[in-house]
Design an enzyme around this catalytic site. Structure first.
Site, PDB file in Angstrom:
ATOM      1  N   HIS A   1       9.942 -16.837  18.101  1.00  0.00           N
ATOM      2  CA  HIS A   1       8.821 -17.508  17.440  1.00  0.00           C
ATOM      3  C   HIS A   1       9.302 -18.835  16.854  1.00  0.00           C
ATOM      4  O   HIS A   1       9.777 -18.872  15.714  1.00  0.00           O
ATOM      5  CB  HIS A   1       8.256 -16.621  16.326  1.00  0.00           C
ATOM      6  CG  HIS A   1       7.785 -15.284  16.797  1.00  0.00           C
ATOM      7  ND1 HIS A   1       8.651 -14.269  17.132  1.00  0.00           N
ATOM      8  CD2 HIS A   1       6.531 -14.799  16.979  1.00  0.00           C
ATOM      9  CE1 HIS A   1       7.949 -13.201  17.503  1.00  0.00           C
ATOM     10  NE2 HIS A   1       6.669 -13.499  17.415  1.00  0.00           N
TER      11      HIS A   1
ATOM     12  N   HIS B   1      -7.380  17.298   3.132  1.00  0.00           N
ATOM     13  CA  HIS B   1      -6.290  17.253   2.160  1.00  0.00           C
ATOM     14  C   HIS B   1      -5.181  18.264   2.472  1.00  0.00           C
ATOM     15  O   HIS B   1      -4.237  18.395   1.688  1.00  0.00           O
ATOM     16  CB  HIS B   1      -6.834  17.496   0.749  1.00  0.00           C
ATOM     17  CG  HIS B   1      -7.480  16.301   0.143  1.00  0.00           C
ATOM     18  ND1 HIS B   1      -8.519  15.627   0.758  1.00  0.00           N
ATOM     19  CD2 HIS B   1      -7.233  15.639  -1.021  1.00  0.00           C
ATOM     20  CE1 HIS B   1      -8.889  14.609  -0.009  1.00  0.00           C
ATOM     21  NE2 HIS B   1      -8.129  14.593  -1.083  1.00  0.00           N
TER      22      HIS B   1
END
Length: 674
Positions: A30, A476
């Site tokens: 990059h 949960h």
């Protein structure tokens, strides 16, 4: 107007070209971010950052985090130029096998790299943890005239970092805590991989950070070094708020055809475009990786400045140590990572009993018993301390203006919490811990993975560990979570069977190198009678023979962890009545077990005993390695249901009767195979 002198410009262009050439030679990387952000990085590193390239681990150095880790060529260029042990040849070997210049910065791999920044947003959030650590250490150690903890945490972050949700969580907490020694330079280049950030990123970033409680500053021209310097000075002067400096930059600056375009983001410029960029910046076309003598001499001033700063600090610390010998000794012990002598003398021992205790409660008892012996143990919960049992009574809260408190309130910010814990550990001097429900470990997976990658001493306290959560239902009730954590290399997962194993689990977590997950129950579990069964310190070996009925050579082995161990013990008693000798193995940690010598592992799980049963209220994934083809696994490979825990355990087969039935089946299968 660009207020940059010739020497500054030469140095900035040196960074730009080195980064672009490293990417070009690798044919990967990059280049755009380093080329656009070079001026802000140059100003920070040469005029503000207090560091010593000859000693990257100097304790009172400023911390620098490149949150936009894809721009690693920027950091590597700075490290080489300022005199760290990173040669020009390493830059030439960018992204190649065996080099110290990997695609993204890696902690412990490259001198001067403070943190492994890969996934965007992690670095900025790690920096919040570093700033928390600095404030806590300063509150604990500094005395009038002796500011031995006196440094800042700097970050360079990009658009992608600010888009990621984790930075919303961590930045919000940083503002709430008034972490004024945290300064973020925002590389506001308006470009992402897909194109202009207007495609998906249009909110008022300045307004957002101001709402968090940050000071927001702007530099309209990212090439204006004078404006950058002024902004940083203003940020340093603000002690009550963290600072975000929005720097308007142009990705790929200097590239005639790719500047300001997404094409400069994640691919090399190309040989022709690199040549044109050099011409545009008045840079010689050859040789490659050219560093002008004048620029190098200027950058290398960091070596003498760093030595001088550290020497001055060492003189201060020497005087501090003489004035406050106990604190001086404590400082060295904290920074070394060593545990203080006798820290474990207060570890609680729990009395046997069927009424029992939830392992989360035993964990809370441990924390409240030992916190005075471990003054650098610092942590808290993601708004679940009453359920996680992680609040330390009498230790105070870590809060704005009260940084000596030991209880951190992370709020409902699991992802941010995980990343902040990593930053606290990376800073050095602390043993951080964080807690939530096991099912919400999903929110924390990126920082857990990175903590394992970096080998950090972070302790995760995950409670409500199974369908035993009960009425809250499948949303949960963790099912696949144990398996998903166990596959992370370098992470130690411990699921204790009772209160005394929980004490030993904490002891292990504080001794083990690398991150540790403690998996704890919501419901009460019997406290096993250690006069009748093996001692709980067998936990440290990951698996141990808890009890064995009948002959010296058992007919079967029943393995279990956590809340299922006491069921396995009851099943073994039933099997004995049927003439079947059973060995019960408590297996709280596969990772600890696999680190044991082979002869110990064979002693606990003799290879000749093929009739094996594994019992765990979670996914069966992975248990086959211990049960083999002839074994049985009592597990839950589907989601749970909303019902009282005792009903769920019965309906899903976690009963003594089912264990007995499956064990007899395994024994018979082995007999038939003979």
């Amino acid at each position: 107007m660009n207020n940059t002198n010739q020497l500054d410009q030469l140095c900035i262009n040196t960074i730009r070209i080195l980064a672009a050439e490293a990417v070009e030679k690798a044919k990967s990387g990059h280049p755009g971010m380093p080329m656009g952000a070079a001026p802000m990085a140059y100003v920070l590193w040469t005029k503000f950052l207090r560091h010593n390239p000859a000693n990257p681990s100097w304790p009172d150095r400023d911390r620098f985090v490149l949150s936009a880790g894809h721009g690693s060529a920027l950091l590597y260029s700075l490290l080489h130029l300022t005199g760290y042990d990173l040669t020009l040849e390493e830059l030439m070997d960018f992204r190649q096998w065996g080099s110290r210049t990997p695609g993204h910065p890696e902690y412990g791999h490259t001198p001067g790299v403070e943190v492994t920044t890969g996934p965007l947003g992690q670095g900025l959030s790690n920096a919040v943890g570093m700033a928390i650590a600095e404030r806590f250490l300063a509150a604990h150690f500094n005395r009038t005239g002796f500011d031995i903890v006196d440094h800042y945490t700097y970050v360079i972050a990009g658009d992608g970092d600010l888009m990621e949700g984790v930075t919303h969580e961590s930045a919000s907490l940083a503002g709430h805590l008034k972490l004024g020694r945290l300064i973020c330079l925002y590389d506001d280049n308006h470009i992402s991989i897909e194109g202009d950030t207007e495609l998906a990123f249009t909110e008022d970033r300045a307004g957002r950070f101001e709402a968090y409680g940050w000071q927001v500053l702007r530099v309209e021209d990212g090439n204006d070094t004078a404006a950058l310097e002024t902004a940083l000075e203003t940020a340093l002067a603000e002690q009550e708020k963290p600072s975000l400096i929005m720097v308007r930059t142009h990705i790929g600056f200097g590239s005639p055809n790719k500047q300001g375009k997404s094409a400069a983001h994640g691919e090399p410029l190309g040989s022709d475009e690199l040549r044109l960029t050099k011409e545009n910046l008045s840079w010689p076309s050859a040789p490659a990786f050219h560093v002008p003598d004048q620029a190098l001499e200027h950058f290398r001033q960091a070596l003498e400045q760093g030595r001088s700063r550290e020497a001055k600090w060492l003189d201060l610390f020497d005087s501090y140590r003489k004035a406050f010998p106990k604190l001086g000794q404590e400082w060295r012990q904290w920074l070394s990572g060593r545990m203080p002598d006798g820290w474990d003398s207060a570890i609680p021992v729990f009395q046997a009993g069927e009424k029992g205790m939830a392992t989360r409660a035993a964990s809370g008892a441990f924390l409240n018993a030992v916190w005075g012996s471990l003054p650098n143990l610092l942590g808290g919960s993601a708004d679940l301390a009453p359920s996680n049992k992680t609040y330390i009574k009498g230790a105070g809260d870590f809060a704005a203006g009260s940084y000596q408190g030991r209880n951190l309130h992370f709020g409902v910010r699991e992802h941010g919490m995980g990343s902040i814990l990593n930053g606290m550990a990376l800073h050095g001097g602390l043993i951080p811990y964080g807690a939530t429900f096991l099912v919400f470990s999903d929110y924390m997976r990126p920082p857990i993975r990175l903590s394992a990658m970096m080998g950090l001493k972070v302790i995760y306290v995950f409670t409500h560990d199974s369908i035993g959560v009960g009425e809250d239902g499948p949303t949960h009730q963790p099912v696949e979570h144990l398996a998903s954590l166990r596959v992370i290399p370098g992470l130690t997962v411990i699921r204790p069977a009772d209160a005394n194993e929980t004490s030993e689990a904490w002891r292990a977590a504080l001794k083990v190198n690398g991150p540790v997950v403690l998996v704890l129950s919501r419901q009460n579990l019997p406290v096993l009678d250690r006069q009748k069964f093996a001692a709980a310190d067998g936990l440290y070996r990951g698996a141990y023979t808890l009890n064995q009925t009948g002959s010296a050579s058992p007919d079967t082995i029943i393995m279990a962890s956590g809340s299922e161990v006491h069921l396995a013990l009851q099943a073994a008693e039933r099997l004995q009545e049927s003439g079947v000798a059973a060995r019960v193995v408590s297996m709280p940690s596969w990772e600890l077990f696999e680190r044991q010598p082979e002869d110990y592992r064979r002693e606990v799980l003799p290879p000749q005993i093929k009739a094996r049963v594994a019992v765990e209220a979670g996914s069966s994934q992975g248990w086959q390695r211990y049960t083999g083809d002839s074994g049985e696994i009592i597990s839950i490979d589907h989601f749970g249901a909303s019902s009282p825990a005792c009903t769920l355990f019965d309906k899903f087969g976690f009963t003594v009767e089912n264990i007995v039935e499956k064990t007899l089946k395994a024994v018979q299968a082995c007999k038939n195979a003979v």
